[in-house]
Every structure is written in C-alpha cells, then in structure tokens.
Write a protein that holds these residues in place. Structure first.
Motif, PDB file in Angstrom:
ATOM      1  N   GLU A   6      70.767 -13.369  26.885  1.00 45.16           N
ATOM      2  CA  GLU A   6      69.556 -14.180  26.968  1.00 45.16           C
ATOM      3  C   GLU A   6      69.287 -14.881  25.639  1.00 45.16           C
ATOM      4  OE1 GLU A   6      68.570 -10.271  29.286  1.00 45.16           O
ATOM      5  OE2 GLU A   6      69.533 -10.831  27.400  1.00 45.16           O
ATOM      6  N   SER A   7      68.625 -16.010  25.726  1.00 45.44           N
ATOM      7  CA  SER A   7      68.200 -16.740  24.536  1.00 45.44           C
ATOM      8  C   SER A   7      66.937 -17.517  24.872  1.00 45.44           C
ATOM      9  CB  SER A   7      69.303 -17.684  24.051  1.00 45.44           C
ATOM     10  OG  SER A   7      69.602 -18.652  25.033  1.00 45.44           O
ATOM     11  N   GLY A   8      66.282 -18.020  23.840  1.00 42.05           N
ATOM     12  CA  GLY A   8      65.110 -18.867  24.052  1.00 42.05           C
ATOM     13  C   GLY A   8      63.783 -18.180  23.827  1.00 42.05           C
ATOM     14  N   GLY A   9      63.814 -16.884  23.581  1.00 38.18           N
ATOM     15  CA  GLY A   9      62.562 -16.181  23.336  1.00 38.18           C
ATOM     16  C   GLY A   9      61.977 -16.575  21.981  1.00 38.18           C
ATOM     17  N   PHE A  37      63.326 -10.402  34.701  1.00 40.92           N
ATOM     18  CA  PHE A  37      62.408  -9.269  34.680  1.00 40.92           C
ATOM     19  C   PHE A  37      61.775  -9.198  33.297  1.00 40.92           C
ATOM     20  CE2 PHE A  37      63.507  -7.163  38.677  1.00 40.92           C
ATOM     21  CZ  PHE A  37      64.655  -7.860  39.011  1.00 40.92           C
ATOM     22  N   ARG A  38      60.690  -8.462  33.176  1.00 36.20           N
ATOM     23  CA  ARG A  38      60.063  -8.301  31.863  1.00 36.20           C
ATOM     24  C   ARG A  38      59.458  -6.913  31.740  1.00 36.20           C
ATOM     25  NH1 ARG A  38      54.902 -12.453  32.458  1.00 36.20           N
ATOM     26  NH2 ARG A  38      53.640 -11.176  33.910  1.00 36.20           N
ATOM     27  N   ALA A  91      56.205  -9.847  26.379  1.00 38.08           N
ATOM     28  CA  ALA A  91      57.097  -8.801  26.888  1.00 38.08           C
ATOM     29  C   ALA A  91      58.517  -9.096  26.418  1.00 38.08           C
ATOM     30  CB  ALA A  91      57.057  -8.752  28.419  1.00 38.08           C
ATOM     31  N   ILE A  92      59.393  -8.146  26.677  1.00 34.81           N
ATOM     32  CA  ILE A  92      60.822  -8.400  26.552  1.00 34.81           C
ATOM     33  C   ILE A  92      61.288  -8.879  27.917  1.00 34.81           C
ATOM     34  CG2 ILE A  92      63.089  -7.424  26.091  1.00 34.81           C
ATOM     35  CD1 ILE A  92      61.722  -5.344  24.321  1.00 34.81           C
ATOM     36  N   THR A 131      65.242 -10.570  25.610  1.00 29.31           N
ATOM     37  CA  THR A 131      64.771 -11.449  24.549  1.00 29.31           C
ATOM     38  C   THR A 131      63.248 -11.334  24.486  1.00 29.31           C
ATOM     39  OG1 THR A 131      64.838 -13.707  23.661  1.00 29.31           O
ATOM     40  CG2 THR A 131      64.629 -13.494  26.045  1.00 29.31           C
ATOM     41  N   GLN A 132      62.722 -11.263  23.275  1.00 27.47           N
ATOM     42  CA  GLN A 132      61.291 -11.034  23.096  1.00 27.47           C
ATOM     43  C   GLN A 132      60.508 -12.332  23.245  1.00 27.47           C
ATOM     44  OE1 GLN A 132      59.481  -8.024  22.282  1.00 27.47           O
ATOM     45  NE2 GLN A 132      57.741  -9.385  22.742  1.00 27.47           N
TER      46      GLN A 132
END
Length: 136
Positions: A6-9, A37-38, A91-92, A131-132
């Motif tokens: 994942e990316s973009g957080g 999901f988070r 969230a993550i 990702t956070q």
C-alpha cells in the motif's frame, strides 16, 4: 509469492482528500475480489470498501459518498479515493485480495464474493502491511 504494497497514506486536515494505492505482485490468477480495510487504535479491523469480479463496489455506511474504490487490472493496482475525510477515518488502512493460489502442488480455487461478503475480512487470503492515515 503474492505481495501487496500500500501507498498514499499520510496526514491531512479534516475535509481533505487522500488516494491510497495497492500494488499487487506475484499473482498467478486474476483476483476475483479485492478490498480495503482499516483498523483504528483500540478497535477491530473493519471493511471499508470492496469490489468483486463484476466490478460492482460495496462500501461501509460510514464512507458511502466519500470514498471510491477502483482497480486498474492491467497494472494490478487497487485504489481508494478518500474525500471529505473526518477524524474518525484515522486508522491503518490495509488492502486485501481474494485470489486462487497454488499450495503443495495443488491449485486452490477461490471464487468471487457476493456483495454482502466483500467487507468481511474472513474471505480474503492475501493482505498488505498497511498504510497510516491520520486526519486532524
């Protein structure tokens, strides 16, 4: 070896937007279902958005009208566009894929999910590291 990244957080003020991406590699078969999901601090992980083989998405009530899930099948990338973010969206965020796979020389076939299953984490067999997302 299937890997999801994942990316973009990041951090954003309330009302702002972020777009998450999830790059899938190592897939042998086209996944029939994918989802986001988070997990917020102190809470259980919950389904946010999912998309099945027919391309019809499903969303949690808390994000309907604000989040949009999309996929780029050619590049094996899953996106989550998040608009009008709220503090409770902090969230993550994890992406997940339900995909046929090979184990011990055998092919384990996993079919697509029904709309009411897309937000259930028990149906997915591959997960990213997360990702956070922080909304203040």
């Amino acid at each position: 070896h299937v890997q999801l990244v994942e990316s973009g957080g990041g951090s954003v003020q309330a009302g702002g937007s972020l777009k998450l991406s999830c790059l899938a590699s190592g897939l042998i078969y086209e996944p029939p279902s994918m989802g986001w999901f988070r997990q917020a601090p102190g809470k259980e992980r919950e389904g946010v958005a999912g998309i099945g083989g027919n391309g019809v998405p499903s969303y949690a009530d808390s994000v309907k009208g604000r989040f949009t899930i999309s996929e780029d099948k050619d590049k094996n990338i899953l996106h989550l566009q998040m608009n009008n973010l709220k503090s409770e969206d902090t969230a993550i965020y994890y992406c997940a894929i339900r995909s046929t796979y090979r184990a011990d020389g055998k092919t384990v076939v996993l079919g697509p999910l029904d709309a009411d299953e897309l937000l259930g984490e028990e149906w997915y067999n591959f997960w990213g590291q997360g990702t956070q997302v922080t909304v203040s």
